[in-house]
Design an enzyme around this catalytic site. Structure first.
Site, PDB file in Angstrom:
ATOM      1  N   PHE A   1       0.947  -1.096   0.051  1.00 10.71           N
ATOM      2  CA  PHE A   1      -0.004  -0.092   0.074  1.00 10.71           C
ATOM      3  C   PHE A   1       0.910   1.314  -0.112  1.00 10.71           C
ATOM      4  O   PHE A   1       0.309   2.434  -0.128  1.00 10.71           O
ATOM      5  CB  PHE A   1      -0.934   0.004   1.244  1.00 10.71           C
ATOM      6  CG  PHE A   1      -1.819  -1.259   1.031  1.00 10.71           C
ATOM      7  CD1 PHE A   1      -2.871  -1.321   0.011  1.00 10.71           C
ATOM      8  CD2 PHE A   1      -2.136  -1.929   2.354  1.00 10.71           C
ATOM      9  CE1 PHE A   1      -3.687  -2.278   0.060  1.00 10.71           C
ATOM     10  CE2 PHE A   1      -3.075  -2.887   2.108  1.00 10.71           C
ATOM     11  CZ  PHE A   1      -3.837  -3.210   1.190  1.00 10.71           C
TER      12      PHE A   1
ATOM     13  N   SER B   1       5.012   3.359   0.716  1.00  9.95           N
ATOM     14  CA  SER B   1       6.476   2.940   1.269  1.00  9.95           C
ATOM     15  C   SER B   1       6.543   3.699   2.808  1.00  9.95           C
ATOM     16  O   SER B   1       5.727   4.002   3.253  1.00  9.95           O
ATOM     17  CB  SER B   1       7.461   3.894   0.319  1.00  9.95           C
ATOM     18  OG  SER B   1       6.953   5.227   0.453  1.00  9.95           O
TER      19      SER B   1
ATOM     20  N   ASP C   1      -1.996 -11.916   8.483  1.00  9.72           N
ATOM     21  CA  ASP C   1      -0.942 -11.789   7.697  1.00  9.72           C
ATOM     22  C   ASP C   1       0.499 -12.088   8.915  1.00  9.72           C
ATOM     23  O   ASP C   1       1.234 -11.362   8.755  1.00  9.72           O
ATOM     24  CB  ASP C   1      -0.792 -10.350   7.007  1.00  9.72           C
ATOM     25  CG  ASP C   1       0.230 -10.688   5.775  1.00  9.72           C
ATOM     26  OD1 ASP C   1       0.541 -11.889   5.503  1.00  9.72           O
ATOM     27  OD2 ASP C   1       0.500  -9.641   5.108  1.00  9.72           O
TER      28      ASP C   1
HETATM   29  N1  ATP Z   1       7.672   0.990  12.451  1.00 13.06           N
HETATM   30  C1  ATP Z   1       8.843   0.335  11.514  1.00 13.06           C
HETATM   31  N2  ATP Z   1      10.249   0.502  11.648  1.00 13.06           N
HETATM   32  C2  ATP Z   1      11.089   0.181  10.901  1.00 13.06           C
HETATM   33  N3  ATP Z   1      10.545  -0.411   9.570  1.00 13.06           N
HETATM   34  C3  ATP Z   1       9.375  -0.556   9.206  1.00 13.06           C
HETATM   35  C4  ATP Z   1       8.391   0.017  10.152  1.00 13.06           C
HETATM   36  N4  ATP Z   1       7.420  -0.285   9.719  1.00 13.06           N
HETATM   37  C5  ATP Z   1       7.479  -0.864   8.393  1.00 13.06           C
HETATM   38  N5  ATP Z   1       8.940  -0.853   8.326  1.00 13.06           N
HETATM   39  C6  ATP Z   1       9.647  -1.079   7.088  1.00 13.06           C
HETATM   40  O1  ATP Z   1       8.786  -1.322   5.764  1.00 13.06           O
HETATM   41  C7  ATP Z   1       8.308  -2.535   5.264  1.00 13.06           C
HETATM   42  C8  ATP Z   1       7.005  -2.680   4.845  1.00 13.06           C
HETATM   43  O2  ATP Z   1       6.183  -2.059   5.741  1.00 13.06           O
HETATM   44  P1  ATP Z   1       4.705  -2.812   5.936  1.00 13.06           P
HETATM   45  O3  ATP Z   1       4.871  -4.326   6.112  1.00 13.06           O
HETATM   46  O4  ATP Z   1       4.061  -2.054   7.185  1.00 13.06           O
HETATM   47  O5  ATP Z   1       4.055  -2.358   4.555  1.00 13.06           O
HETATM   48  P2  ATP Z   1       2.862  -3.207   3.909  1.00 13.06           P
HETATM   49  O6  ATP Z   1       2.716  -2.016   2.422  1.00 13.06           O
HETATM   50  O7  ATP Z   1       1.709  -3.487   4.603  1.00 13.06           O
HETATM   51  O8  ATP Z   1       3.604  -4.315   3.170  1.00 13.06           O
HETATM   52  P3  ATP Z   1       3.392  -5.635   2.591  1.00 13.06           P
HETATM   53  O9  ATP Z   1       3.312  -5.351   1.099  1.00 13.06           O
HETATM   54  O10 ATP Z   1       4.150  -6.722   3.157  1.00 13.06           O
HETATM   55  O11 ATP Z   1       1.926  -6.091   3.434  1.00 13.06           O
HETATM   56  C9  ATP Z   1       8.560  -3.407   6.654  1.00 13.06           C
HETATM   57  O12 ATP Z   1       8.787  -4.819   6.108  1.00 13.06           O
HETATM   58  C10 ATP Z   1       9.743  -2.942   7.054  1.00 13.06           C
HETATM   59  O13 ATP Z   1      11.031  -3.375   6.388  1.00 13.06           O
END
Ligand code: ATP
Length: 472
Positions: free
Chosen positions: A115, A117, A221
């Site tokens: 969703f 970065s 998840d």
């Molecule tokens: N609070 C945080 N502190 C440090 N790094 C973070 C944090 N939140 C997310 N990240 C980094 O960003 C990446 C993506 O975050 P997140 O999983 O929340 O996104 P997403 O868009 O929901 O991902 P996915 O497509 O896997 O569902 C994480 O794997 C991690 O490497």
């Protein structure tokens, strides 16, 4: 083939739309089902003994009578954040009136996902560092993620949401910074974990899952990519992008999750919060033997394995894993949802209690079977009262079954300490064995033939080991 650990979330290459998109011939196990469906669309369009005994008693009487599965329902679609933001704390509300740049300096990208970065950000007031996740508006799940994070924020095992900002196109979630990386990355380095270490990781995770479930949220998840670590190594559950609120009377629907971790009932229809226990079971399997339990060359074969493949505890790395550990994995990866453990029941499992209960000391144990981590320091200590209580409850004959005893190798330990340790472990195992002999359970996911040694594209083949799929 590529190891899981080398893959940064969001850095995965999405399958090219130039290829013909067929789940039968092409698999991207690192992609969530959500990604999978989105990509499909895109291509068309672009968590001792009393407790242990109580555990068995409950099992025999029918733990299996797990509480009715939570009935859950998705928020009606298309409800805007406006109504939902009503439950968001003031600290996150005022942010809507300001631009995030007024309060924070945005820095380098530290992650990306389906969703949006995640970037490093620094408070202009005190220089404190945070992680800022940008979520593009427009998808219902995005709105849910904001609301659910706010709902759960504050628990030590969940990434804290500090503030929320928004502009016309996006939400900006300012979260505590987890600079220790992801559990997945740690697993890639560690490869196999000792039972002691795995039990402690699982307990931490299941405590958080229990909290979510108590708060009527299903994460949907659970996987090591979504478990972040702080600078001090504390685990934080993150990514509530697929999480849903539950309400009484309805089950969840919707095929979401990540293929290798998804529970069988997700693939076949209605499901409950028990899907998180299944995923945690997959993770426990990976922690203990460094291999995912269900895999295949295609998405269909992964799903087929999830629905039908038996676990094989008799071969490979499982031969060095204790019976109680196997018992817990089997109970978490049980396809009969009514028998699958709840978070509370996982936390009350003898193996978890044995490795994490303070009364047993924080000893890491070496099993007679050769678990690879030797006791680092203190021997298992058991208070006399506890032992005598345990002695009363030992079923006849179990102490003679030395194949399951955890025996101390430290010669300085007294005979009674060793006997106590053996007592505790034998009983623990005995309890597990009594429980697992229940007919209903042995049917389910019990050890049988070997898993097909096929590898998902995110699993590295170890050619020196009979093509065993070595994950991470
Ligand atoms: N609070 C945080 N502190 C440090 N790094 C973070 C944090 N939140 C997310 N990240 C980094 O960003 C990446 C993506 O975050 P997140 O999983 O929340 O996104 P997403 O868009 O929901 O991902 P996915 O497509 O896997 O569902 C994480 O794997 C991690 O490497």
């Amino acid at each position: 083939m590529e190891t899981l650990g080398k893959k940064r979330k969001g850095s995965e290459m999405l399958p090219s739309c130039r290829r013909s998109f067929s789940p039968i011939t092409v698999v991207w196990p690192h992609l969530s089902l959500e990604d999978y469906s989105r990509q499909k669309r895109k291509c068309k369009e672009d968590e001792v003994l009393k407790v242990a005994v109580a555990f068995v008693t409950r099992v025999v009487k029918g733990i299996a009578i797990a509480p009715p599965c939570g009935s859950a329902s998705l928020e009606p679609p298309n409800r805007g954040l406006k109504r939902k933001i009503g439950c968001i704390e003031a600290a996150t509300q005022f942010g809507r009136k300001k631009k995030i740049e007024q309060d924070y300096d945005l820095g380098a990208t530290i992650g990306s996902g389906k969703f949006g970065s995640v970037v490093l950000c620094r408070s202009k007031v005190n220089g404190e560092e945070f992680a800022c996740k940008t979520l593009r508006k427009g998808e219902d799940l995005v709105h849910q993620e904001v609301e659910i994070m706010q709902h759960l924020s504050g628990h030590p095992g969940i990434v804290t949401l500090k503030a929320v900002y928004e502009d016309l196109k996006s939400f900006f979630l300012v979260m505590e910074l987890c600079s220790g990386g992801r559990l997945l990355d740690q697993m890639a380095k560690e490869r196999r974990y000792s039972e002691y270490h795995a039990a402690n990781i699982l307990k931490e995770l299941v405590l958080v899952i229990k909290y979510c479930h108590d708060m009527r949220v299903v994460h949907r998840d659970i996987k090591p990519e979504n478990i972040l670590l702080t600078a001090t190594g504390q685990m934080k559950l993150a990514d509530f992008g697929l999480a849903v609120r539950m309400s009484n009377g309805q089950s969840l629907t919707g095929v979401v999750g990540s293929p290798a971790y998804v529970a069988p009932e997700v693939l076949t229809g209605h499901y409950s919060e028990k899907v998180d226990i299944w995923s945690a079971g997959v993770l426990l399997h990976a922690l203990l033997v460094s291999v995912l339990p269900f895999h295949g060359d295609t998405l269909d074969s992964v799903f087929e394995a999830i629905k039908n493949a038996d676990l094989d505890f008799e071969n490979g790395a499982w031969r060095s894993i204790s019976q109680p550990a196997r018992d817990l994995v089997a109970r978490m990866l049980t396809r009969d949802v009514s028998v699958r453990l709840t978070a509370d029941e996982v936390l009350g499992h003898p193996w978890i209690l044995f490795h994490t209960e303070a009364t047993l000391g924080m000893a890491s144990l070496e099993t007679k079977m050769g678990n690879h981590e030797k006791p680092a320091s203190p021997q298992l200590t058991v208070s006399p009262g506890v032992v005598s209580e345990r002695s009363k409850m030992i079923p006849n004959g179990f102490l003679n079954d030395d194949s399951f005893l955890f025996l101390s190798s430290n010669s300085s330990s007294t005979r009674s300490e060793v006997q106590d340790s053996a007592l505790v472990d034998a009983l623990t195992v005995a309890i597990s064995r009594v429980a697992i002999s229940e007919p209903k359970r042995t049917r389910l996911c019990g050890p049988s033939g070997p898993i097909q040694q096929e590898c998902s594209s995110n699993i590295k083949v170890n050619n020196n080991n009979n093509n065993l799929c070595t994950a991470f």
